[in-house]
Design a protein around this motif. Structure first.
Motif, PDB file in Angstrom:
ATOM      1  N   HIS A   1       3.551 -10.925  -0.041  1.00  0.00           N
ATOM      2  CA  HIS A   1       2.794 -12.019  -0.638  1.00  0.00           C
ATOM      3  C   HIS A   1       2.716 -11.858  -2.145  1.00  0.00           C
ATOM      4  O   HIS A   1       3.294 -10.922  -2.712  1.00  0.00           O
ATOM      5  CB  HIS A   1       1.415 -12.155   0.005  1.00  0.00           C
ATOM      6  CG  HIS A   1       0.496 -10.990  -0.161  1.00  0.00           C
ATOM      7  ND1 HIS A   1       0.664  -9.788   0.499  1.00  0.00           N
ATOM      8  CD2 HIS A   1      -0.642 -10.836  -0.896  1.00  0.00           C
ATOM      9  CE1 HIS A   1      -0.327  -8.964   0.190  1.00  0.00           C
ATOM     10  NE2 HIS A   1      -1.124  -9.568  -0.661  1.00  0.00           N
ATOM     11  N   SER A   2       1.992 -12.767  -2.791  1.00  0.00           N
ATOM     12  CA  SER A   2       2.131 -12.968  -4.232  1.00  0.00           C
ATOM     13  C   SER A   2       1.137 -12.187  -5.075  1.00  0.00           C
ATOM     14  O   SER A   2       1.055 -12.416  -6.282  1.00  0.00           O
ATOM     15  CB  SER A   2       1.976 -14.463  -4.548  1.00  0.00           C
ATOM     16  OG  SER A   2       0.755 -14.969  -4.019  1.00  0.00           O
TER      17      SER A   2
ATOM     18  N   PHE B   1       6.794 -17.813  -3.642  1.00  0.00           N
ATOM     19  CA  PHE B   1       6.343 -16.541  -4.203  1.00  0.00           C
ATOM     20  C   PHE B   1       6.430 -16.524  -5.729  1.00  0.00           C
ATOM     21  O   PHE B   1       5.483 -16.129  -6.414  1.00  0.00           O
ATOM     22  CB  PHE B   1       7.180 -15.387  -3.636  1.00  0.00           C
ATOM     23  CG  PHE B   1       6.972 -14.080  -4.348  1.00  0.00           C
ATOM     24  CD1 PHE B   1       5.958 -13.223  -3.976  1.00  0.00           C
ATOM     25  CD2 PHE B   1       7.784 -13.704  -5.428  1.00  0.00           C
ATOM     26  CE1 PHE B   1       5.753 -12.023  -4.646  1.00  0.00           C
ATOM     27  CE2 PHE B   1       7.588 -12.512  -6.099  1.00  0.00           C
ATOM     28  CZ  PHE B   1       6.571 -11.673  -5.702  1.00  0.00           C
ATOM     29  N   SER B   2       7.560 -16.936  -6.274  1.00  0.00           N
ATOM     30  CA  SER B   2       7.790 -16.780  -7.718  1.00  0.00           C
ATOM     31  C   SER B   2       6.744 -17.512  -8.537  1.00  0.00           C
ATOM     32  O   SER B   2       6.200 -16.984  -9.514  1.00  0.00           O
ATOM     33  CB  SER B   2       9.192 -17.262  -8.078  1.00  0.00           C
ATOM     34  OG  SER B   2      10.162 -16.442  -7.461  1.00  0.00           O
TER      35      SER B   2
ATOM     36  N   HIS C   1       3.652 -18.471  -7.608  1.00  0.00           N
ATOM     37  CA  HIS C   1       2.298 -17.949  -7.456  1.00  0.00           C
ATOM     38  C   HIS C   1       2.153 -16.532  -7.996  1.00  0.00           C
ATOM     39  O   HIS C   1       1.086 -16.160  -8.495  1.00  0.00           O
ATOM     40  CB  HIS C   1       1.881 -18.012  -5.985  1.00  0.00           C
ATOM     41  CG  HIS C   1       1.598 -19.394  -5.507  1.00  0.00           C
ATOM     42  ND1 HIS C   1       0.474 -20.089  -5.891  1.00  0.00           N
ATOM     43  CD2 HIS C   1       2.307 -20.224  -4.689  1.00  0.00           C
ATOM     44  CE1 HIS C   1       0.490 -21.292  -5.319  1.00  0.00           C
ATOM     45  NE2 HIS C   1       1.592 -21.401  -4.596  1.00  0.00           N
ATOM     46  N   ALA C   2       3.210 -15.732  -7.930  1.00  0.00           N
ATOM     47  CA  ALA C   2       3.133 -14.363  -8.441  1.00  0.00           C
ATOM     48  C   ALA C   2       2.851 -14.349  -9.930  1.00  0.00           C
ATOM     49  O   ALA C   2       2.192 -13.443 -10.447  1.00  0.00           O
ATOM     50  CB  ALA C   2       4.435 -13.617  -8.147  1.00  0.00           C
TER      51      ALA C   2
END
Length: 659
Positions: A178-179, A209-210, A212-213
């Motif tokens: 997860h993020s 993911f990208s 939110h990370a």
């Protein structure tokens, strides 16, 4: 632009906690537990099933090896992970001190079990090297790593421990569950990005993911990071009167935060992948503990990876450092879906924090109780809400049923029943509790001055508060004396009594974050704000991963609307390496942007995004980039200077326990 990106790593805690290694000079002494607090601790001992040792067995099962001591340093010799500071006072054979809730002490005793462990054939974990676990799954040619910790140095040390005892093998794939940053930030400690680009290493993550990370804490990063100092007890001494752990683990590492972008994404539940001969079946769980998250089932191992949706604590529906409220109902439904999809085929459950669990019957009972916790909090909070109770009233009234109250993996070590119930109310009802008196309340400081005046002055308040303190009414004393502190910020007697109240509340707290928040509050009342520099900038990988749109959204919240009122400025940003142009407009006191240049712009900036990143990271000044020909102005350069003058710089160490 060169001060535009202070403190906005994903999960603001990481940026804030870079201060954790800074020693404070001769702080005011702490005080011991009162007799009231000692009695409260004894009541906890009597109320909970401390003779149930199953989790201690699980936390030590499969142990392979550990170093005798564990202090990890970065390339410059700075300590980034220091388990020894906890080991010096936390041990299995030591009873809880009077200054620590016995249930939280039990959690700390479990969290301090560290080293390399076998989960099942072909699956291994290194635990106690960071706030999260790093998991190594054996493929045909190398390791598949799940969640490579928060920073590179602990991840590298964990990989070295694995290599020492299980043989040196390459990492052939990394899976981000997860993020949140403690599940990807250490990736460069185990993987060379050149191997990723060459196709030798797969990086797998859930869809979304990208974004939110990188973006989760960009907008509110400064406030979240400051509050994370409180939540994680970053500056507290590690002793029986200070930090004993965060509940989810001991604390967070303080090393180099990195990010390598995924090479492939998982998009739907039931999607299967074979990675280096290992079969995986994924379950998407968006909007639960993280905006994007996924579970993984390993059919050949009969093992289920639950990411961070079930651990050995009640989790946060709303994290105390600040975030968007999570959906407790959806969370419970996804745990139920896990039971339905994989429950009858699972013989071991493991995840990114705490220890595994073995045996289908035990796992089934555990998952059903974890599901019940979030569903109970949701359903009962909404039931009471529909009866007219406010968030604070719900938090005071709600009680878990006995079967959940005595369930150790559901105790409130990280999230708590009280603040999660308030979060459910907030999700549905927002900040307003429907009482007209609370529709347009005075701010804390002017209200405090009137409260103190009505209560007969500060001396009268403190005289009464001391009597109530002696009775152990610490919550009320904190409420009352807070008014004096906000009315008279220089009233040392008031600050000391408020600190004493926070301290006893911290000692009694079962939640690691609650304890840290109370004790950090007491520290700042007695000593003032920490005399250290601002938290460090975001990591280079996070800055590189930011899109121009993310940057412009962040600049927009830095725009001082009052100073910008009546002004109109248009700036074009032309990124040569992206082949993209943007027009930023300041008008009506707000900053907006469009993905095309404006022919009537006051000034244009032409540069590569890489050049902008260098400026943001402090590698070069804007003036140096201009001199080198890497940044060119077209139009009126003074317009850019005027624009920069409209942007606020956020003070990291803003006041919390004083006005």
């Amino acid at each position: 632009m060169h001060h535009s990106l202070k403190c906005l790593t994903a999960a603001g805690l990481a940026c804030a906690l870079l201060a954790s290694a800074i020693a404070q000079a001769a702080p005011a002494p702490t005080k011991p537990a009162t007799d009231i607090t000692k009695a409260a601790q004894q009541a906890v001992l009597a109320a909970l099933p401390f003779n149930d040792k199953r989790e201690f067995d699980d936390a030590q099962r499969g142990f392979i090896a550990k170093p005798d001591s564990l202090t990890i340093k970065d390339a410059n010799g700075k300590v980034v992970w220091d388990l020894e500071s906890y080991k010096q006072f936390i041990a299995l054979d030591k009873p809880a001190p009077d200054s620590v809730n016995p249930s939280l002490w039990r959690n700390a005793q479990l969290n301090i079990q560290y080293g390399l462990f076998k989960v099942t054939d072909g699956i291994y974990q290194v635990r106690g090297y960071d706030v999260s676990n790093i998991t190594f799954i054996e493929g045909k040619t190398g390791w598949i790593v799940f969640d490579p910790l928060l920073s590179t140095e602990p991840a590298k040390a964990a990989y070295e421990l694995v290599s020492q005892h299980l043989g040196k093998k390459p990492v052939v794939a990394v899976v981000y569950s997860h993020s949140h940053i403690d599940h990807f930030g250490g990736v460069r400690g185990i993987v060379d990005e050149a191997d990723v680009k060459a196709g030798k290493v797969r990086i797998i993550a859930p869809e979304g993911f990208s974004e939110h990370a990188v973006s989760e804490n960009v907008i509110a990063g400064n406030a979240m990071a400051r509050r994370a100092i409180y939540m994680f007890g970053a500056l507290l001494p590690r002793n029986a009167q200070g930090g004993v752990g965060s509940g989810l683990g001991l604390t967070v590492s303080n090393g180099t935060i990195t990010l390598i972008q995924p090479t492939e994404f998982v998009r739907k539940t039931g999607q299967e992948l074979e990675v280096d001969g290992v079969k995986m079946v994924f379950q998407m769980t968006p909007g639960t503990e993280a905006p994007v998250e996924m579970h993984t089932y390993f059919p050949d191992h009969k093992a289920m990876w639950m990411a961070e949706n079930t651990t050995s604590t009640m989790h946060n529906v709303l994290t105390l450092r600040g975030a968007q409220v999570r959906d407790a109902l959806q969370w419970s439904k996804y745990i139920g879906e896990s039971i339905a999809l994989f429950g009858d085929k699972t013989e071991v459950r493991f995840q990114s924090h705490h220890w595994p669990q073995w045996g289908q019957a035990q796992i089934d009972d555990y998952l059903k109780k974890q599901r019940a916790i979030y569903k109970y909090i949701h359903d009962q909070s909404v039931r009471l809400m529909n009866q007219g109770y406010t968030g604070e009233e719900i938090a005071e009234a709600i009680k878990l049923p006995p079967e959940l109250e005595a369930f150790w993996p559901g105790r409130g070590y990280y999230g708590t029943l009280k603040h999660n119930a308030k979060a459910v109310y907030q999700r549905y009802m927002g900040w307003y509790d429907a009482n007209p008196a609370n529709l347009d309340k005075l701010p804390p400081q002017p209200a405090a001055k009137k409260y103190v005046e009505y209560m007969g002055g500060s001396a009268a308040v403190l005289e009464k508060a001391k009597v109530d303190f002696a009775k152990g009414e610490y919550r009320w004393v904190a409420e009352a004396v807070k008014q004096v502190v906000f009315a008279e910020p220089d009233n040392t007697a008031a600050k000391n009594l408020l600190a004493d109240s926070y301290e006893q509340l911290g000692y009694q707290a079962e939640s690691g974050p609650w304890r840290s928040i109370y004790l950090q509050g007491a520290f700042e009342l007695r000593n003032g704000k920490p005399a250290v520099g601002a938290a460090a900038t975001a990591s280079p990988d996070v800055i590189r991963a930011m899109t121009p749109e993310m940057l412009f959204d962040y600049l927009a919240v830095r725009l001082n609307g009052e100073r910008a009122a009546g002004k109109k400025l248009v700036l074009n940003y032309n990124f040569t390496d992206l082949g993209k142009s943007y027009a930023l407009t300041v008008e009506n006191g707000v900053l907006t942007y469009e993905a095309k240049a404006d022919a009537k712009a006051d000034v244009g900036l032409t540069m590569s995004k890489t050049a902008l990143e260098d400026i943001q990271l402090g590698k070069a000044t804007l003036e140096q980039k201009v001199a080198a020909g890497e940044l060119k102005f077209d139009g009126n350069p003074q317009a850019f200077g005027e624009f920069m003058g409209l942007l606020d710089k956020f003070d990291f160490w803003f006041d919390i326990v004083t006005p």
